[in-house]
Design a protein around this motif. Structure first.
Motif, PDB file in Angstrom:
ATOM      1  N   ASP A  26       0.829  -1.290   0.034  1.00 43.60           N
ATOM      2  CA  ASP A  26       0.165  -0.124   0.063  1.00 43.60           C
ATOM      3  C   ASP A  26       0.975   1.225  -0.174  1.00 43.60           C
ATOM      4  O   ASP A  26       2.237   1.143   0.106  1.00 43.60           O
ATOM      5  CB  ASP A  26      -0.940   0.167   1.145  1.00 43.60           C
ATOM      6  CG  ASP A  26      -0.394   0.026   2.407  1.00 43.60           C
ATOM      7  OD1 ASP A  26       1.049   0.123   2.495  1.00 43.60           O
ATOM      8  OD2 ASP A  26      -0.885   0.099   3.685  1.00 43.60           O
ATOM      9  N   GLU A  27      -0.142   2.313  -0.147  1.00 46.64           N
ATOM     10  CA  GLU A  27       0.891   3.854  -0.189  1.00 46.64           C
ATOM     11  C   GLU A  27       1.996   4.078   0.773  1.00 46.64           C
ATOM     12  O   GLU A  27       3.002   4.466   0.551  1.00 46.64           O
ATOM     13  CB  GLU A  27      -0.405   4.930  -0.362  1.00 46.64           C
ATOM     14  CG  GLU A  27       0.065   6.191  -0.908  1.00 46.64           C
ATOM     15  CD  GLU A  27      -1.040   7.107  -0.793  1.00 46.64           C
ATOM     16  OE1 GLU A  27      -2.026   6.773  -0.511  1.00 46.64           O
ATOM     17  OE2 GLU A  27      -0.495   8.228  -1.381  1.00 46.64           O
ATOM     18  N   SER A  28       1.496   3.745   1.877  1.00 45.79           N
ATOM     19  CA  SER A  28       2.316   3.982   3.023  1.00 45.79           C
ATOM     20  C   SER A  28       3.690   3.275   3.129  1.00 45.79           C
ATOM     21  O   SER A  28       4.830   4.143   3.310  1.00 45.79           O
ATOM     22  CB  SER A  28       1.746   3.630   4.640  1.00 45.79           C
ATOM     23  OG  SER A  28       1.419   2.320   4.469  1.00 45.79           O
ATOM     24  N   ASN A  29       3.791   2.193   2.676  1.00 42.57           N
ATOM     25  CA  ASN A  29       5.206   1.398   2.356  1.00 42.57           C
ATOM     26  C   ASN A  29       5.805   2.037   0.946  1.00 42.57           C
ATOM     27  O   ASN A  29       7.031   2.049   1.310  1.00 42.57           O
ATOM     28  CB  ASN A  29       4.914  -0.011   2.071  1.00 42.57           C
ATOM     29  CG  ASN A  29       4.357  -0.774   3.508  1.00 42.57           C
ATOM     30  OD1 ASN A  29       4.900  -0.089   4.673  1.00 42.57           O
ATOM     31  ND2 ASN A  29       3.843  -1.699   3.349  1.00 42.57           N
ATOM     32  N   LEU A  30       5.086   2.338   0.093  1.00 38.49           N
ATOM     33  CA  LEU A  30       5.739   2.981  -1.058  1.00 38.49           C
ATOM     34  C   LEU A  30       6.351   4.295  -0.721  1.00 38.49           C
ATOM     35  O   LEU A  30       7.598   4.536  -1.178  1.00 38.49           O
ATOM     36  CB  LEU A  30       4.615   3.191  -2.003  1.00 38.49           C
ATOM     37  CG  LEU A  30       4.176   2.257  -3.020  1.00 38.49           C
ATOM     38  CD1 LEU A  30       3.299   2.947  -4.034  1.00 38.49           C
ATOM     39  CD2 LEU A  30       5.133   1.635  -3.447  1.00 38.49           C
ATOM     40  N   PHE A  31       6.079   5.240   0.382  1.00 37.07           N
ATOM     41  CA  PHE A  31       6.722   6.236   0.696  1.00 37.07           C
ATOM     42  C   PHE A  31       7.866   5.843   1.502  1.00 37.07           C
ATOM     43  O   PHE A  31       8.970   6.602   1.126  1.00 37.07           O
ATOM     44  CB  PHE A  31       5.752   6.915   1.899  1.00 37.07           C
ATOM     45  CG  PHE A  31       4.784   8.075   1.015  1.00 37.07           C
ATOM     46  CD1 PHE A  31       5.455   8.944   0.125  1.00 37.07           C
ATOM     47  CD2 PHE A  31       3.488   7.871   0.960  1.00 37.07           C
ATOM     48  CE1 PHE A  31       4.388   9.892  -0.574  1.00 37.07           C
ATOM     49  CE2 PHE A  31       2.508   8.493   0.360  1.00 37.07           C
ATOM     50  CZ  PHE A  31       2.926   9.517  -0.322  1.00 37.07           C
ATOM     51  N   VAL A  32       7.826   4.961   2.228  1.00 34.07           N
ATOM     52  CA  VAL A  32       9.143   4.494   2.779  1.00 34.07           C
ATOM     53  C   VAL A  32      10.197   3.990   1.666  1.00 34.07           C
ATOM     54  O   VAL A  32      11.489   4.236   1.735  1.00 34.07           O
ATOM     55  CB  VAL A  32       8.966   3.367   4.040  1.00 34.07           C
ATOM     56  CG1 VAL A  32      10.216   3.018   4.690  1.00 34.07           C
ATOM     57  CG2 VAL A  32       7.774   4.017   5.095  1.00 34.07           C
TER      58      VAL A  32
END
Lengths: 322, 410, 291
Positions: A26-32
């Motif tokens: 999901d998006e949150s892991n993409l940011f990391v």
């Protein structure tokens, strides 16, 4: 700095996983992940100076920050879009790195480290103080075009540039230029006896390293939509050094692994630990004390030792380090 | 961020992954009723501003505990998630975004440093999350960076500078300035100067000194200020810098030779103790001793009992900020950000410092600021302010026309 | 006006003396162990916080001040010796880069460790009652405490010079600055020399921290500003040179004090300009040996 067929295959697999990751996570892991990718480019390009040329620079945050400021200042003063800024960031950061390199390579060891630190602080001071041009301590916002507001789009931009940058560094490492750097690092005197212009090679390595650090900074600034003076502060210059050392400076992918470990660690420590600096400091201490060759270097030694033990009679594998 | 990221649209391509994702995000919807309302707080618990952040976190926790003890909001408890931005704006943006995307927090409460405040406000705008700010006060937040989900209960830099001009400008004709060399104090002297020409056209700013932030040695600035022989010195130093300045200026006799007016935090009074000279004019954001009311007395008692320390300005604002957010959620027609923002805008809040409302143009709460003279205050273990003058927001805040003009300029 | 300049000069000297005390420890460590000791500022900060605790116990009396001046540097010295003995010594056969990183990691650990012990708020230590006033210099007030600081700096400089010139330890130390391998060949116990030098350096950082505590504020972050200035002193003065450090610290203190009168906005950048200039023109420093 030798690259084996196996590690290349590993690289391809990692890149493939990254390409499909927007579908997997999901998006949150993409940011990391984007922060990790940017750190990988930063640490790998930094290591061209440390592992490649054998010079300890303690001022690379300046070139990283200059990259971010290139995007922000071109946008603020000339109205140029983000992508143009990112494209020009290696030139701006590279020019500054070239100037600093020309003035610093005559020194060696810790004196070189101190001088790069001093110049980086000088650049930091100018950026933090020049209110009318840089906005001072306030920083400057970076406007991201709507298309790249979609997280996956910006992710692919970052991935493309980082993979391109890392491949470029790999090609450089495996070129005659890289071989010459290797010779200089191993024995500068012998290298100059056989006719290599040691200083010239060191200046070139420093410039390329600074330029690509600038690209990493441009990507980071655009991701967080701002350029801030604190990106250039001297404590930030420790980051690529720590990443490179933790991963291993004599393995090409060492700094990348170190960058991934530290970025993820940093992120979770800032999120969940009450005393982030303490945790981070202890981890650094343990890594440096216990794994002198870094994670990748130690792992590779372990692999070689295991294989040697298994096939003691057999001739040395062609994958083994020369 | 408009719409969902690409991940959602193309999820069918990787079925197994889609199932995993769906499972991971399932609790968000299925348990919505009765699940806690999540409040995100990104603040600088590491670095020089850590002490302000710590008081803020304490006060927010205290408010949440009380709300939960009273049954929560609409049958749901409040849950606080704290992140340490370490005075780094980019980290503040990352952590705030992560709170929204990963932890699925519902609302934000304000950070610490103004630079991180700018970053957090940007993320809040992008993801349409209500944020109530309780420490940052750069005028940019209500100016060009304003968005409808942003609320502040901190007197802005403009308001403080004007209040200072009101307080010391009328009776002093030559004024010397000293402030840390960074944006906020450059703004402060600009707004102060503009307001000064209104309250006392004869007054002049005769000297300006700009030591760097964290300057260990103020002596050269002190001797310069003394030789300028002003009627009064206006200082925009604060925190560790102000403490160092006061201790170094005392033996030079600066405070005997000239009047001295300064921005002042309760933390500074606490740290200096009896070394704080009497008779300095202090400007404070929200000192607990500035308001004499049963509610404030009750708050001081509760805070001291729980945290074993006297609440600072930041604690007062953090406590009120959390209760404002809670009232907004309670009054809103739905849990959606737009509804809650609308509810907060209409709120008539009964705060520790008196009634509080927000105006529509910039969502600035009509909070007072305080001017007084340092001295012994009964019941305080350190020095406080006496002869306190409460300066209402309405007398100093920029008019809506000024705010709109400020936004247009950028 | 001339009196103004004189007072300004004196205050620059007092600032320079604190810088000298701290940087002299750094230059010894750099000169002998060849490590840029990044945690030197942390030792200074640790001592300042310890001073706060000690003076608080004594209720701000003269006795408390003297106690802090003795105890705090000793505590820091023990801590420094432990760093050398348990960490740096174990990796002394590796490149110096690793030792540098260890000292950097310690800056992080100390910063949060102090927050853990003393909390995040800033503190203040009162001047000792016997020195809180000022004396008159040509009719202008000058703080008594600064006189003590200047005197303490000169005494420390003299003591260090005496140790280096007159003792066997001092001669070994000077030899090690020139060539550490030679010292080992002469039969000196090099590991013990390193621990001793590091401990001495830490004591100096601690003494500087205790001495500076009443002047400013004690807060997280005071390590960052002192370490950069101390590095500048080491580079300008020449690695391992006490006389060089004394001269460089005085120059920095005075030029910063006077620079503010002339061009206040440039004061912040001055130190780096000076640093770069010295490194480019005379990399061994004013009084250092060729590198």
């Amino acid at each position: 700095m030798q690259i084996t067929a196996k590690s290349l295959a590993g690289f391809a697999i990692v890149v493939f996983i990254l390409v499909v990751s927007p579908y997997l996570t999901d998006e949150s892991n993409l940011f990391v992940l984007m922060d990790v990718l940017i750190a990988i480019l930063f640490a790998t390009s930094y290591n061209l100076v440390l592992g490649g040329a054998g010079l300890l620079s303690f001022g690379h945050a300046a070139y990283f920050g200059l990259g971010a400021y290139t995007v922000a200042l071109l946008q603020a003063h000339l109205g140029l879009p983000m992508l143009v800024g990112i494209a020009l960031s290696p030139i701006v950061a590279g020019v500054f790195a070239l100037l600093v390199a020309l003035l610093t390579v005559r020194l060696s060891g810790m004196y070189f480290a101190m001088l790069t630190l001093a110049f980086a602080q000088l650049i930091y001071t100018v950026i933090a103080e020049w209110y009318s041009f840089t906005g001072g301590d306030n920083g400057i916002p970076i406007t991201v075009p709507d298309y790249f507001f979609v997280t996956a789009h910006y992710f692919y931009l970052t991935l493309g540039i980082v993979v391109g940058g890392v491949l470029l560094l790999w090609l450089i490492g495996n070129s005659p230029f890289g071989a010459a750097l290797h010779a200089i690092r191993e024995n500068p005197q012998r290298a100059s006896f056989v006719g290599l212009n040691v200083k010239l090679y060191q200046v070139a390595a420093f410039t390329i390293s600074g330029a690509l650090s600038g690209v990493a900074g441009a990507l980071s600034g655009s991701l967080h939509q701002m350029a801030f003076p604190s990106m250039l502060y001297w404590t930030e210059s420790a980051q690529p050094v720590l990443m490179a050392l933790a991963g291993g400076i004599h393995a090409f992918f060492g700094p990348a692994v170190g960058a991934a470990i530290f970025t993820v660690l940093n992120f979770f420590v800032a999120s969940y630990a009450g005393y982030p600096l303490l945790v981070f400091g202890v981890v650094v201490l343990v890594l440096v004390m216990a794994l002198p060759e870094g994670v990748v270097g130690t792992f590779r030694r372990w692999l070689i030792r295991r294989r040697d033990a298994g096939s003691r009679a057999a001739p040395a594998s062609r994958d083994a380090r020369p | 961020m408009s719409g969902l990221p690409i991940t959602r649209r193309t999820m069918a391509l990787a079925t197994s992954a889609a199932i995993a994702t769906a499972l991971a995000s399932a609790p968000g919807k299925a348990l919505a009723e009765g699940a806690p309302i999540k409040i995100g707080l990104t603040t600088d618990l590491t670095g020089i501003a850590a002490t302000y952040a710590a008081a803020q976190v304490n006060a927010v926790k205290l408010a949440i505990e009380e709300i939960n003890a009273a049954g929560g909001i609409k049958g749901r408890k409040l849950e606080l998630l704290v992140r340490d931005s370490q005075l780094k704006p980019a980290l503040g943006a990352s952590l705030t975004r992560d709170l929204i995307v990963r932890e699925k927090i519902d609302y934000l409460i304000g950070p610490d440093a103004s630079s991180v405040g700018v970053a957090v406000s940007g993320v809040a705008k992008q993801y349409k999350k209500v944020v109530v700010m309780t420490i940052p006060n750069t005028p940019r937040l209500v100016g060009e960076l304003f968005h409808k989900y942003f609320f502040t209960i901190v007197p802005s830099g403009t308001m403080l500078a004007r209040a200072m001009a009101e307080g010391i400008g009328k009776t002093n004709n030559s004024i010397a300035f000293i402030g840390g060399d960074y944006e906020a104090s450059h703004q402060a002297i600009q707004y102060f100067g503009e307001w000064l020409t209104k309250v006392n056209p004869k007054a002049k700013i005769t000297a300006q000194q700009w030591p760097k932030l964290g300057e260990p040695d103020f002596t050269p600035y002190i001797t310069q200020l003394i030789s300028a022989k002003p009627d009064i010195v206006f200082s925009y130093l604060w925190g560790a810098d102000l403490i160092a300045f006061i201790k170094q200026a005392k033996p030079y006799g600066l405070f005997d030779k000239t009047k001295f007016a300064t921005l002042l935090f309760l933390d500074d009074l606490k740290a200096l103790g009896d070394d704080m000279p009497d008779g300095i004019i202090g400007q404070m954001y929200a000192p607990p001793f500035g308001t004499n009311s049963p509610a404030m007395a009750e708050f001081i008692k509760k805070y001291q009992a729980k945290f074993n320390s006297f609440p600072s300005d930041w604690a007062v604002m953090g406590y009120d900020g959390m209760r404002i957010l809670a009232d907004g959620i309670r009054n809103a027609a739905s849990m959606e950000s737009d509804a809650v923002a609308e509810a907060i805008e209409k709120l008539k809040f009964d705060g520790l410092q008196g009634p509080l409302t927000f105006r529509a143009v910039d969502h600035q709460g009509n909070v007072p600021s305080f001017l007084g003279t340092t001295g012994k205050v009964a019941g305080l273990p350190f020095k406080g302010l006496v002869d306190i003058q409460r300066i209402p927001a309405e007398s100093v805040w920029p008019t809506p026309e000024e705010i709109l003009a400020q936004r247009k300029d950028k | 006006m001339t009196i103004d300049i004189l007072i300004q000069l004196l205050s620059g000297v007092s600032r320079g003396m604190i810088l000298f005390v701290v940087a002299s420890g750094l230059t010894l460590i750099f000169g002998v162990l060849r490590i840029p000791n990044f945690c030197h500022g942390s030792l200074y900060m640790l001592s300042a916080f310890a001073t706060y605790s000690i003076t608080t116990v004594f209720g701000g009396s003269n006795l408390g001040f003297l106690a802090s001046l003795i105890v705090a540097p000793l505590v820091v010295m023990a801590f420094g010796a432990a760093i050398e003995f348990f960490l740096l010594r174990r990796i002394s056969n590796r490149e110096h880069l690793y030792q540098l990183i260890v000292t950097f990691a310690i800056t992080l650990i100390v910063a949060d460790g102090i927050k853990l012990i003393w909390g995040g708020s800033y503190r203040s230590v009162s001047y000792p009652p016997m020195l809180e006033g000022s004396l008159s210099v040509l009719g202008r007030p000058f703080p008594q405490y600064y006189v003590l600081v200047i005197a303490a700096g000169i005494v420390i400089a003299a003591l260090l010079a005496l140790i280096i010139e007159r003792t066997r330890f001092g001669r070994v130390l000077s030899a090690a600055v020139i060539d550490p391998e030679m010292v080992g060949a002469l039969g000196v116990n090099v590991p013990r020399l390193y621990t001793t030098v590091f401990a001495l350096g830490a004591w100096l950082a601690g003494f500087g921290g205790a001495l500076a505590a009443p002047i400013g504020s004690i807060s997280l972050g005071i390590d960052n500003s002192i370490i950069i200035e101390s590095f500048a002193v080491v580079i300008i003065g020449g690695s391992g040179s006490i006389v060089g450090a004394f001269a460089a610290a005085l120059i920095i203190g005075i030029v910063q004090a006077l620079g503010i009168m002339v061009a206040p906005r440039l004061a912040i950048g001055f130190i780096f300009i000076a640093l770069c200039a010295v490194l480019l023109l005379r990399p061994q420093g004013l009084l250092g040996r060729r590198v």
